[in-house]
Design an enzyme around this catalytic site. Structure first.
Site, short mmCIF file in Angstrom:
data_model
loop_
_atom_site.label_atom_id
_atom_site.label_comp_id
_atom_site.label_asym_id
_atom_site.label_seq_id
_atom_site.Cartn_x
_atom_site.Cartn_y
_atom_site.Cartn_z
CG HIS A 335 18.84 19.77 25.47
ND1 HIS A 335 19.00 21.07 25.88
CD2 HIS A 335 18.39 19.09 26.55
CE1 HIS A 335 18.65 21.18 27.16
NE2 HIS A 335 18.28 19.98 27.59
CG ASP A 383 21.55 22.08 15.03
OD1 ASP A 383 21.46 21.58 16.17
OD2 ASP A 383 22.40 21.72 14.19
CD GLU A 392 15.12 16.78 26.49
OE1 GLU A 392 15.60 16.45 27.59
OE2 GLU A 392 14.05 17.43 26.39
#
Length: 440
Positions: A335, A383, A392
């Site tokens: 992310h 994932d 993230e």
């Protein structure tokens, strides 16, 4: 920045052996140069600091911001307002800690080191004079990084300023019983012993236990330092699986954030403190510590630390390395805006990038070294780029990972026992020189 500097102060020889000392100091200086721009660093006192750039809340087509838009930083074209505050004890004291710790890293660059120390003094004075939580002054920050208090930063910032300056007033402050009491230093609560961006308490306790173990300033500081040392020992006991203070997944990951998402940054921080405290015990020629009637040697802490970092690097049920770019299997859908958008000489605006956010294709750019949020309490990992809880990365998490890795790396050469004390004058006068031999 504070955590990176701490790791350099303790393990500069290991960084140098790995060929990374110049690299890590460049990273620290990038951060401290940034911090110096957020307040009047040349003034003896300040009334405000800049606390946040950009916004995360109240997003929409008419109000694009850092959460709503998915685009590379070089393509940003929307307004990014700056938040200024005049009351933010936690933020100012943490910034002071960062600058003070870095001043020790850069002690051979006298002018820059002095600039950092002066900035740290100014910020810490503001933190003491203008009390309040920074997130109360910046409502947008409260939605994402809400602060629970600032007395832990008083301990943390004050300890680092004592090491950076040798000024006894900082030691007097951090060994004031009421400061520790308000910080929760004497036990209790589900977050006791958890080291993170909000709660610096156990970091400060370990840092001040170092002072007692390796310098021993004695009266009138001994009583509080002894109490903090005892609490550090209790926290280290709580890290051991046998005491079940913190739950563990079946795969062996210790969960420090009460089952909430993104556990790994808390785990690597604990792994760093455990390895570091083991090295403190060794440097002080102390074989171990007691948990009630049970005695454990320092290697017990290193083994705990290794077990957690091994899990992060792939010794887990999924055989997944949670450090991007390391090993044969690691997250492919991190992310991260710049990592997910291809470098094809095309500009993608605020909403154009959403197709990359939602894409199931792997990131075209590998964010080497990034620590992702991590698995859940059942060792499962999603994932998925849009699942920020799992994928993230954060610089707070990566700082702890770097610190833990360097502490565990190479031979067990231990910490640099003396550099952190370089600014502290002798506590006791030197014994007189023996008289010259006389003649009968």
């Amino acid at each position: 920045m504070t955590l990176l500097s701490w790791s350099v102060i303790e393990y500069s020889a290991k960084y140098e052996a790995a060929g990374e000392l110049n690299h890590v100091t460049e990273l620290i200086k990038w951060g401290t140069d940034y911090l110096l721009k957020t307040f009047n660093a040349s003034a003896p006192r300040v009334d405000y600091i800049y606390a946040q750039v950009g916004q995360g809340g109240q997003a929409g087509p008419s109000n694009p911001n850092d959460h709503y838009c998915w685009e590379r930083p070089e393509d940003m074209d929307y307004a990014r307002p700056v938040a200024q505050l005049s009351s933010g004890s936690d933020l100012a004291a943490e910034m002071a800690a960062a600058l003070a710790a870095a001043s020790i890293v850069f002690k051979d660059n006298a002018a820059y080191s002095e600039k950092l120390v002066n900035g740290a003094r100014t910020l810490f004075q503001m933190s003491r004079d203008r009390r309040g939580r920074y997130s109360a002054s910046v409502p947008d920050a409260a939605s994402f990084y809400n602060s629970t208090g600032y007395y832990d930063e008083f301990l943390w910032g004050g300890a680092w300023l004592y090491y950076a300056t040798g000024n006894i007033s900082y030691l007097q402050l951090v060994t004031t019983y009421g400061i520790g009491l308000h910080a929760g230093a004497y036990g209790g609560g589900p977050s006791y012993g958890v080291f993170d961006w909000d709660n610096k308490l156990i970091g400060a306790q370990v840092l001040l236990t170092r002072l007692r173990l390796l310098q021993g300033p004695g009266y009138p500081y001994e009583e509080v330092l002894r109490n903090l040392h005892n609490q550090t020992n209790i926290v280290m006991c709580s890290y051991l699986p046998i005491y079940q203070r913190f739950p563990r997944t079946q795969g062996g990951l210790t969960i420090f954030n009460q089952g909430r998402p993104a556990p790994l940054q808390y785990t690597v921080n604990a792994a760093f403190l455990a390895a570091l405290y083991a090295d403190y015990l060794t440097a002080a020629d102390v074989p171990g510590w007691n948990c009630g009637p049970e005695f454990y040697n320092a290697e017990t802490l290193r083994n705990f630390s290794r077990s957690q970092i091994d899990y992060v690097l792939g010794k887990n049920p999924l055989k997944m390395s949670y450090m991007v770019g390391f090993g044969n299997k690691y997250p492919q859908h991190v992310h991260h805006r710049a990592a997910s958008i291809p470098r094809n000489k095309q500009r993608y605006g605020c909403l154009d990038g959403w197709r990359w956010l939602d894409s199931r294709l792997p990131n075209p750019n590998v964010l080497v070294g990034a620590l992702v949020g991590g698995p859940d309490v059942r060792d499962h990992f999603q994932d998925v780029r849009s699942n920020y809880n799992s994928t993230e990365p954060t610089i707070a998490g990566n700082a702890g990972l770097v610190a833990a890795l360097v502490a565990l790396s190479g031979e067990d050469s231990g910490v640099d026992a003396s550099t952190i004390f370089s600014q502290i004058p002798p506590m006791f006068p030197a014994p007189p020189q023996p008289a010259a031999p006389g003649f009968p």
